[in-house]
Write a protein that holds these residues in place. Structure first.
Motif, PDB file in Angstrom:
ATOM      1  N   SER A  91       0.728  -1.219  -0.079  1.00 25.05           N
ATOM      2  CA  SER A  91       0.070  -0.120  -0.164  1.00 25.05           C
ATOM      3  C   SER A  91       0.713   1.353   0.121  1.00 25.05           C
ATOM      4  CB  SER A  91      -0.904  -0.061   1.158  1.00 25.05           C
ATOM      5  OG  SER A  91      -0.156  -0.158   2.362  1.00 25.05           O
ATOM      6  N   VAL A 120      -1.291  -1.992  -4.950  1.00 24.91           N
ATOM      7  CA  VAL A 120      -2.393  -2.725  -5.496  1.00 24.91           C
ATOM      8  C   VAL A 120      -2.294  -4.111  -4.888  1.00 24.91           C
ATOM      9  CG1 VAL A 120      -2.625  -1.866  -7.849  1.00 24.91           C
ATOM     10  CG2 VAL A 120      -0.874  -3.663  -7.418  1.00 24.91           C
ATOM     11  N   TRP A 170      -5.348  -2.385 -14.847  1.00 22.28           N
ATOM     12  CA  TRP A 170      -6.669  -1.360 -14.884  1.00 22.28           C
ATOM     13  C   TRP A 170      -6.534  -0.197 -13.759  1.00 22.28           C
ATOM     14  CZ3 TRP A 170     -10.422  -1.357 -11.369  1.00 22.28           C
ATOM     15  CH2 TRP A 170     -10.765  -2.064 -10.608  1.00 22.28           C
ATOM     16  N   ASN A 192     -10.064   9.202  -0.362  1.00 18.80           N
ATOM     17  CA  ASN A 192     -10.448   7.926  -0.892  1.00 18.80           C
ATOM     18  C   ASN A 192     -10.438   8.125  -2.580  1.00 18.80           C
ATOM     19  OD1 ASN A 192     -10.455   5.357  -0.821  1.00 18.80           O
ATOM     20  ND2 ASN A 192     -12.564   5.227   0.137  1.00 18.80           N
ATOM     21  N   TYR A 193      -9.606   7.033  -3.094  1.00 14.68           N
ATOM     22  CA  TYR A 193      -9.697   7.149  -4.630  1.00 14.68           C
ATOM     23  C   TYR A 193      -9.052   8.521  -5.321  1.00 14.68           C
ATOM     24  CZ  TYR A 193     -13.061   3.105  -3.667  1.00 14.68           C
ATOM     25  OH  TYR A 193     -13.780   2.469  -3.578  1.00 14.68           O
ATOM     26  N   SER A 216      -2.301  -3.325   1.597  1.00 11.74           N
ATOM     27  CA  SER A 216      -2.564  -4.107   0.419  1.00 11.74           C
ATOM     28  C   SER A 216      -2.920  -5.338   0.420  1.00 11.74           C
ATOM     29  CB  SER A 216      -1.746  -3.577  -0.853  1.00 11.74           C
ATOM     30  OG  SER A 216      -0.531  -4.342  -0.633  1.00 11.74           O
ATOM     31  N   GLU A 232      -3.854  -8.916   0.210  1.00  4.08           N
ATOM     32  CA  GLU A 232      -4.900  -9.455  -0.337  1.00  4.08           C
ATOM     33  C   GLU A 232      -5.434 -10.873   0.553  1.00  4.08           C
ATOM     34  OE1 GLU A 232      -4.592  -9.617  -4.810  1.00  4.08           O
ATOM     35  OE2 GLU A 232      -5.307 -11.449  -4.749  1.00  4.08           O
ATOM     36  N   PHE A 250     -15.720   1.806   0.754  1.00  4.84           N
ATOM     37  CA  PHE A 250     -14.465   0.774   0.834  1.00  4.84           C
ATOM     38  C   PHE A 250     -13.253   1.565   0.755  1.00  4.84           C
ATOM     39  CE2 PHE A 250     -18.094  -1.798  -0.178  1.00  4.84           C
ATOM     40  CZ  PHE A 250     -17.563  -3.226   0.415  1.00  4.84           C
ATOM     41  N   ALA A 251     -12.071   1.162   1.306  1.00  2.00           N
ATOM     42  CA  ALA A 251     -10.933   1.653   0.844  1.00  2.00           C
ATOM     43  C   ALA A 251     -10.516   1.073  -0.501  1.00  2.00           C
ATOM     44  CB  ALA A 251      -9.720   1.212   1.978  1.00  2.00           C
ATOM     45  N   ARG A 252      -9.903   1.900  -1.497  1.00  2.00           N
ATOM     46  CA  ARG A 252      -9.725   1.690  -2.714  1.00  2.00           C
ATOM     47  C   ARG A 252      -9.102   0.245  -2.840  1.00  2.00           C
ATOM     48  NH1 ARG A 252      -4.700   2.757  -4.551  1.00  2.00           N
ATOM     49  NH2 ARG A 252      -5.187   1.338  -6.435  1.00  2.00           N
ATOM     50  N   ILE A 253      -7.698  -0.153  -2.398  1.00  2.00           N
ATOM     51  CA  ILE A 253      -7.050  -1.220  -2.449  1.00  2.00           C
ATOM     52  C   ILE A 253      -7.880  -2.406  -2.166  1.00  2.00           C
ATOM     53  CG2 ILE A 253      -4.943  -2.492  -2.342  1.00  2.00           C
ATOM     54  CD1 ILE A 253      -3.630   0.026  -1.546  1.00  2.00           C
ATOM     55  N   LEU A 292     -11.189  -2.827  -2.132  1.00  2.00           N
ATOM     56  CA  LEU A 292     -12.237  -2.881  -3.015  1.00  2.00           C
ATOM     57  C   LEU A 292     -11.568  -3.673  -4.440  1.00  2.00           C
ATOM     58  CD1 LEU A 292     -15.140  -2.198  -3.561  1.00  2.00           C
ATOM     59  CD2 LEU A 292     -14.159  -0.276  -5.100  1.00  2.00           C
ATOM     60  N   ARG A 293     -10.649  -3.259  -4.815  1.00  2.00           N
ATOM     61  CA  ARG A 293     -10.143  -3.777  -5.934  1.00  2.00           C
ATOM     62  C   ARG A 293      -9.680  -5.267  -5.666  1.00  2.00           C
ATOM     63  NH1 ARG A 293      -6.720  -0.644  -9.689  1.00  2.00           N
ATOM     64  NH2 ARG A 293      -6.089  -2.348 -10.775  1.00  2.00           N
ATOM     65  N   ASN A 294      -9.138  -5.425  -4.604  1.00  2.00           N
ATOM     66  CA  ASN A 294      -8.919  -6.836  -4.140  1.00  2.00           C
ATOM     67  C   ASN A 294      -9.969  -7.862  -4.154  1.00  2.00           C
ATOM     68  OD1 ASN A 294      -6.102  -6.313  -4.060  1.00  2.00           O
ATOM     69  ND2 ASN A 294      -5.884  -6.214  -2.006  1.00  2.00           N
ATOM     70  N   ILE A 329     -12.816  -7.264  -5.974  1.00  2.00           N
ATOM     71  CA  ILE A 329     -13.171  -7.288  -7.467  1.00  2.00           C
ATOM     72  C   ILE A 329     -12.381  -8.598  -7.936  1.00  2.00           C
ATOM     73  CG2 ILE A 329     -13.445  -6.354  -9.716  1.00  2.00           C
ATOM     74  CD1 ILE A 329     -13.897  -3.675  -8.191  1.00  2.00           C
ATOM     75  N   ASN A 330     -11.094  -8.273  -7.722  1.00  2.00           N
ATOM     76  CA  ASN A 330      -9.966  -9.305  -8.589  1.00  2.00           C
ATOM     77  C   ASN A 330     -10.131 -10.687  -8.120  1.00  2.00           C
ATOM     78  OD1 ASN A 330      -9.121  -7.284  -9.853  1.00  2.00           O
ATOM     79  ND2 ASN A 330      -7.161  -6.940  -8.709  1.00  2.00           N
ATOM     80  N   ILE A 365     -15.927  -3.433 -14.523  1.00  2.00           N
ATOM     81  CA  ILE A 365     -15.871  -4.436 -13.381  1.00  2.00           C
ATOM     82  C   ILE A 365     -16.905  -5.387 -13.415  1.00  2.00           C
ATOM     83  CG2 ILE A 365     -16.209  -4.150 -10.912  1.00  2.00           C
ATOM     84  CD1 ILE A 365     -13.937  -2.287 -11.783  1.00  2.00           C
ATOM     85  N   LEU A 421      -9.796 -11.139 -12.157  1.00  2.00           N
ATOM     86  CA  LEU A 421      -9.103 -10.465 -12.940  1.00  2.00           C
ATOM     87  C   LEU A 421      -8.331 -11.393 -13.803  1.00  2.00           C
ATOM     88  CD1 LEU A 421      -8.148  -7.673 -13.883  1.00  2.00           C
ATOM     89  CD2 LEU A 421      -6.567  -8.014 -12.175  1.00  2.00           C
TER      90      LEU A 421
END
Lengths: 412, 164
Positions: free
Chosen positions: A120, A135, A150, A188-189, B68, B70, B89-92, B94-96, B98-99, B146, B155
């Motif tokens: 992070s 990520v 992405w 956030n974002y 981050s 996962e 949601f915190a963004r990382i 949320l991505r995790n 989805i992924n 998404i 993903l």
């Protein structure tokens, strides 16, 4: 288009992009560590044989290194073998340190790059003018397979700092001030742009500290548009040339006059619980930690050493110094800082994330309190769930270590 | 993909961070079941005993902030949690989700949800219902891009399918 939109449209091969759009962008650097790497590599190996762009992938094992137990040793071995097979860069502990300290140091990240890291605090490299974000492991595996990632193009939230910086006010105080103001999800974002006369005068080390903690406000990235200081920093370092991009308007701007700001501390258990160190004098501390990807660079140790020179830490307190890299360690030794710390009664740990995330090298027992130059003070972050962590600058952490209580360096 | 998710609510507050979802001392493994055994341990030591397969986490703001790792959504998913609903949601994190294919919904319903409430998510309609309060909430719509990742099964499957 603003700086972020310019970088991302270039990296996605588009003429233009704007906030809110979904894009796939080329990654110049893909970073993994010993916590996130094994998962990423296993997922990659289920679907691919050869990394699409091996030159872009970097592995730094820093969280549980020097290997704290058999499981972490196996993880590091697995990553080392993978790196050898794939011909990707892997930094052994003798040539490395904490990932976000060594990547800029070794010239791996350059202005205008797109960097993703399965960690992070990858947002640190925004200090160099890279678009850089944390990520997960699956994202890192995807980037190894495809060379891409992405993104939703983020809005830019601009912070403009002006006024005369008070004595002992560092980049750490400025970022704590900012997080305290907007909250742990205030950005956030969003990409946090740090600007204004105070930032222009700020050292690269302190810019790294500020960008490093963008994530603590929920930021997707933190960045400073490259200037003379950035150019000086990258001069003479190996690696490719910087890419230059223009900047434009930000979606939102917050102005702060910092003339009256005093040294700050974030109290447990969130980084936005920020208040003046001088008002926390009742907090007794058991441990001080100075180092990490947030404050493990040479000027951080210069600040701590300035406070500790010729003095002793409080009896019964542990002070752990963690140089961010082997290079920082060598320089701190040459400049006499290590000797100052040893004489003050500190212990010097190898370059590692160590206690910051509760890994090893300074875990807290139940009910204990630490002051730390790291980035998070969540429940149980540095050890027992009933332990407490206060976040501060190297000046404030060092001064507090001398007193055995939280104090402002002005109170010494 | 199932269009209806039904389960009991497990309610948490704001800014539940990934350090409490799965503490660093367990990060030397990526085995989903081992991680699930320690999921949420530092917030609620009985979490793994309390949750039943299908339960839904209902949270406030900024769920999953911090690291981050996962391992956090993996631990939640392997605990049997069928979905996480949060105001944000915190963004990382949320991505995790989805992924890796853990269902997440942005919806502000924590303040009137009690532990154990029966929650039904209708993905087709984009609605969430609470059987006790009879309240119906609209879910924030999911972007097309998404949806493609989620309907591919995550993903990496999306990457492989696209390659063919």
């Amino acid at each position: 288009m603003n700086y972020v939109e310019n970088i991302l449209s270039h990296a996605s091969g588009r003429k233009s992009t704007s906030a809110g759009e979904y894009i796939e962008a080329r990654c110049d650097t893909v970073l993994m560590n010993d916590v996130t790497g094994p998962l990423a590599v296993k997922e990659f190996l289920k679907r691919g044989k050869k990394i699409k762009n091996p030159g872009s992938v970097v592995i730094v094992c820093d969280h549980f290194t020097p290997n704290k137990d058999i499981k972490s040793a196996e993880n590091v071995k697995f990553l080392r073998d993978f790196a050898k097979k794939q011909k990707i860069r892997f930094f052994e502990i003798g040539d490395g340190g904490v990932e976000h300290v060594i990547l800029p140091e070794k010239g791996i990240v350059k202005p205008g790059d797109v960097v993703i890291g399965a960690d992070s605090h990858t947002c640190t490299y925004g200090a160099l003018g890279a678009f850089s974000t944390g990520v997960g492991s699956t994202d890192a595996a995807f980037a190894m397979l495809t060379g891409k990632i992405w993104f939703m193009v983020p809005e830019v939230m601009e912070f403009v700092y002006s006024g005369k910086k008070g004595k002992f006010i560092t980049g750490k105080d400025l970022i704590l001030l900012t997080i305290g103001k907007i909250g742990v999800n205030g950005a956030n974002y969003k990409a946090m742009k740090f600007a204004g006369p105070v930032i222009r005068a700020l050292s690269m080390d302190e810019r790294f500290t500020m960008c490093n903690m963008a994530i603590e406000a929920g930021g997707k990235a933190g960045f400073v548009v490259p200037d003379k200081k950035t150019a000086e920093y990258i001069k003479g370092r190996p690696g490719k040339k910087a890419r230059v991009f223009a900047d434009g308007a930000s979606a939102q701007t917050l102005k702060m006059d910092i003339s009256s700001v005093k040294p700050l501390v974030a109290a447990p258990h969130l980084p936005d619980k920020v208040g003046p160190a001088a008002k926390m004098n009742k907090v007794k501390i058991d441990q001080a930690v100075i180092g990490s990807c947030t404050n493990g660079r040479i000027s951080d140790f210069a600040q701590a050493a300035k406070i500790m020179k010729g003095r002793k830490i409080s009896a019964g307190l542990r002070c752990i110094i963690l140089p961010g890299s082997q290079q920082v360690y060598a320089e701190a030794l040459k400049k006499g800082y290590i000797e100052t710390f040893l004489k003050a009664g500190c212990v010097i740990a190898p370059p590692t994330c160590g206690p910051c995330l509760g890994g090893h090298m300074g875990i807290l027992a139940g009910g204990e309190t630490a002051i730390s130059t790291t980035n998070r003070n969540f429940v149980g972050r540095m050890g027992a769930t009933s332990s407490r962590v206060y976040l501060a600058s190297p000046y404030t952490a060092a001064a507090s270590a001398l007193r055995g209580r939280i104090i402002s360096p002005e109170q010494l | 993909m199932k269009n209806i998710i039904k389960g009991r609510a497990y309610v948490v507050g704001d800014s539940v961070d990934t350090d409490v979802i799965i503490p660093a001392r367990f990060l030397t493994t990526d085995n989903a079941n081992e991680l699930a055994a320690h999921c949420m341990e530092d917030l609620d030591k009985d979490f793994s005993k309390k949750v039943k397969t299908g339960d839904i986490i209902v949270a406030g703001d900024n769920f999953g902030c911090g690291s981050s790792r996962e391992h956090a959504p993996i631990a939640i998913k392997a605990s049997g949690i069928s979905a996480v609903i949060a105001k944000s949601f915190a963004r990382i994190f949320l991505r995790n989700c989805i992924n890796i294919g853990l269902m997440v919904f942005v919806c502000d319903m924590k303040k009137d949800t009690r532990p154990g409430d029966e929650i039904t998510v209708d993905m087709q309609k984009g609605e969430i219902a609470n059987a006790r309060t009879k309240k119906i909430y609209q879910v924030k719509p999911v972007p097309e891009f998404i949806k493609k990742i989620v309907s591919s099964g995550g993903l990496l499957n999306y990457a492989v399918q696209r390659r063919k």
